[in-house]
Write a protein that holds these residues in place. Structure first.
Motif, mmCIF file in Angstrom:
data_model
loop_
_atom_site.group_PDB
_atom_site.id
_atom_site.type_symbol
_atom_site.label_atom_id
_atom_site.label_comp_id
_atom_site.label_asym_id
_atom_site.label_seq_id
_atom_site.Cartn_x
_atom_site.Cartn_y
_atom_site.Cartn_z
ATOM 1 N N ALA A 63 -38.284 10.182 30.677
ATOM 2 C CA ALA A 63 -39.186 9.311 30.984
ATOM 3 C C ALA A 63 -38.906 8.332 32.010
ATOM 4 C CB ALA A 63 -39.432 8.335 29.763
ATOM 5 N N LEU A 64 -37.701 7.893 32.260
ATOM 6 C CA LEU A 64 -37.276 7.112 33.461
ATOM 7 C C LEU A 64 -37.578 7.919 34.668
ATOM 8 C CD1 LEU A 64 -34.128 5.544 32.077
ATOM 9 C CD2 LEU A 64 -36.280 4.406 32.467
ATOM 10 N N HIS A 65 -37.276 9.168 34.675
ATOM 11 C CA HIS A 65 -37.577 10.032 36.059
ATOM 12 C C HIS A 65 -39.215 9.910 36.121
ATOM 13 C CE1 HIS A 65 -33.303 12.014 35.758
ATOM 14 N NE2 HIS A 65 -33.223 10.929 36.129
ATOM 15 N N LEU A 66 -40.066 9.995 35.222
ATOM 16 C CA LEU A 66 -41.257 10.027 35.228
ATOM 17 C C LEU A 66 -41.820 8.737 36.183
ATOM 18 C CD1 LEU A 66 -42.836 11.869 32.203
ATOM 19 C CD2 LEU A 66 -42.808 12.704 34.430
ATOM 20 N N LEU A 77 -35.919 13.895 43.218
ATOM 21 C CA LEU A 77 -34.830 13.745 42.412
ATOM 22 C C LEU A 77 -33.998 15.052 42.905
ATOM 23 C CD1 LEU A 77 -33.141 13.124 39.837
ATOM 24 C CD2 LEU A 77 -34.760 14.872 38.374
ATOM 25 N N GLY A 78 -32.534 14.719 42.738
ATOM 26 C CA GLY A 78 -31.477 15.640 43.494
ATOM 27 C C GLY A 78 -31.348 15.748 44.779
ATOM 28 N N GLN A 79 -32.459 15.388 45.416
ATOM 29 C CA GLN A 79 -32.509 15.548 47.132
ATOM 30 C C GLN A 79 -32.242 13.996 47.582
ATOM 31 O OE1 GLN A 79 -35.674 17.718 48.747
ATOM 32 N NE2 GLN A 79 -35.392 16.785 50.595
ATOM 33 N N VAL A 84 -30.479 9.909 36.614
ATOM 34 C CA VAL A 84 -29.904 8.822 35.709
ATOM 35 C C VAL A 84 -28.768 9.540 34.994
ATOM 36 C CG1 VAL A 84 -30.335 7.409 33.537
ATOM 37 C CG2 VAL A 84 -31.967 7.907 35.452
ATOM 38 N N THR A 85 -27.435 8.648 34.867
ATOM 39 C CA THR A 85 -26.532 9.293 34.072
ATOM 40 C C THR A 85 -26.488 8.722 32.665
ATOM 41 O OG1 THR A 85 -25.079 7.375 34.725
ATOM 42 C CG2 THR A 85 -25.154 9.132 36.300
ATOM 43 N N PRO A 86 -25.868 9.583 31.997
ATOM 44 C CA PRO A 86 -25.905 8.774 30.392
ATOM 45 C C PRO A 86 -25.104 7.382 30.345
ATOM 46 C CG PRO A 86 -24.833 11.133 30.490
ATOM 47 C CD PRO A 86 -24.984 10.524 31.872
#
Length: 121
Positions: A63-66, A77-79, A84-86
């Protein structure tokens, strides 16, 4: 939606999960000969529903990535940024809102409205 792990929003939702959430888009400012008649173009939506905290770590992270995709679609993301880390997730409360009612309104005038301008802040 998301908020801090500690704070007023989370405390309020723990007491009563009913929420009201507003989304809006501001358009051009619309000047007039009298101050009383100044206006603005807009579109808005108000929802009423219940908020449930997402406890599943993968669902909360997704959800946060959205949200990041929505507000920074030009970044990947990733680039351009890492996931987000735990550990970071422990500082955030992520909620799902079940919409029960909604209402919206919009004010739009013709493109050639005299004096209309976009406010840049």
């Amino acid at each position: 939606m998301h908020t801090a792990r500690l704070g007023r929003t989370r405390a309020n939702i723990e007491i009563d999960e009913r929420v009201c959430f507003t989304v809006y888009e501001m358009g051009r400012l619309l000047p007039a000969a009298a101050a009383l008649n100044f206006s603005v173009e807009y579109a808005s939506l108000v929802i009423f529903g219940t908020a449930t905290r997402i406890s599943n770590e993968k669902q909360a992270t997704d959800a946060l990535h959205l949200l990041l995709q929505k507000y920074a679609p030009h970044l990947q993301l990733g680039q351009d940024y890492r996931a987000v880390t735990p550990e970071e997730l422990t500082r955030t409360s992520v909620y799902r809102i079940a919409i029960e009612e909604w209402s919206g309104k919009k004010k739009e005038v013709p493109a050639d409205f005299p004096g209309a301008y976009t406010y840049s802040y």
